[in-house]
Enzyme design. Structure first.
Site, PDB file in Angstrom:
ATOM      1  N   CYS A  16     -47.571  21.506 -39.485  1.00  0.00           N
ATOM      2  CA  CYS A  16     -47.268  21.551 -40.922  1.00  0.00           C
ATOM      3  C   CYS A  16     -45.757  21.513 -41.134  1.00  0.00           C
ATOM      4  CB  CYS A  16     -47.853  22.823 -41.552  1.00  0.00           C
ATOM      5  SG  CYS A  16     -47.383  23.016 -43.283  1.00  0.00           S
TER       6      CYS A  16
HETATM    7  N1  MHO Z   1     -52.100  23.967 -46.829  1.00  0.00           N
HETATM    8  C1  MHO Z   1     -52.093  24.094 -45.433  1.00  0.00           C
HETATM    9  C2  MHO Z   1     -50.998  23.360 -44.690  1.00  0.00           C
HETATM   10  C3  MHO Z   1     -49.922  22.795 -45.506  1.00  0.00           C
HETATM   11  S1  MHO Z   1     -48.955  21.791 -44.559  1.00  0.00           S
HETATM   12  C4  MHO Z   1     -48.016  20.935 -45.647  1.00  0.00           C
HETATM   13  C5  MHO Z   1     -51.973  25.530 -45.020  1.00  0.00           C
HETATM   14  O1  MHO Z   1     -51.244  26.281 -45.659  1.00  0.00           O
HETATM   15  O2  MHO Z   1     -52.571  25.870 -44.004  1.00  0.00           O
HETATM   16  O3  MHO Z   1     -49.891  20.792 -44.010  1.00  0.00           O
END
Ligand code: MHO
Length: 189
Positions: A16
């Site tokens: 991420c």
């Molecule tokens: N929404 C996901 C990852 C976000 S990242 C931009 C989480 O918080 O696990 O992929």
């Protein structure tokens, strides 16, 4: 640190992209960061239509202060190169942009006893970087509404925040990274 005129850009994937955007923004010598999508073949990826692309971050850095090799050291401290996730969205990747970066990477890998084919980390040439949506840029900073209000009041639009060296440091600071560079304090008299 004193910035030189020439900056260089490096592109990496470490899962991420919110976290490494902040982590690398805090590094002395990194002047700008941005997050986006790369490494795939599908056209015009978006967060919700990512296709075969990977979340990546770019760091624009001053090579007089921090080198590509030092960034590689940090990248390889920040993931397990013997492993890789099947989910392309979050794969670990080093996407080189120049022959010089490729040569530095090859030397770095061999100094660690790795080969590009023998590790889980994707080693590829960067073909195209697609910037992610504004709400993903400087994500940690965006949770501090007083700082975002201050940028707004200073006339920054979303693209200006994304490209701001100040925002890169504040994004790192907001995520708890040390952004201090200690130098001799100025004389008080
Ligand atoms: N929404 C996901 C990852 C976000 S990242 C931009 C989480 O918080 O696990 O992929």
């Amino acid at each position: 640190a004193t910035a030189s005129d020439e900056t260089e850009t490096a592109t990496f994937g470490l899962g991420c992209f919110w976290g490494p955007d902040a982590q690398f923004g805090a590094v002395d010598g990194v002047v700008r960061t941005r997050v986006g999508y790369a490494g795939g073949t599908s056209r015009d990826p978006t967060y919700h239509s990512l296709g075969d692309h990977t979340e990546v971050f770019q760091v624009e850095f001053d090579p007089a202060t921090v080198t590509y090799r030092e960034l590689l050291e940090l990248v390889f401290e920040s993931h397990a190169p013997n492993r890789q996730t099947r989910n392309t969205q979050y794969q670990n990747a080093v996407l080189t942009a120049t022959a010089a970066q490729q040569a530095t990477l090859t030397e770095f890998l061999s100094s660690r006893g790795f080969t590009a084919d023998g590790i889980g980390t994707r080693i590829e040439q960067l073909s195209r970087f697609y910037p992610a949506e504004d709400y993903h840029q400087k994500y940690k900073l965006r949770s501090v509404s007083s700082l975002m209000d201050a940028f707004d009041e200073a006339g920054y639009d979303d693209e200006a925040v994304r490209e701001s060296p100040i925002a890169a440091k504040l994004n790192g600071y907001a995520a708890g990274h040390d952004v201090a560079v200690l130098e001799e304090p100025p004389a008080s008299e």
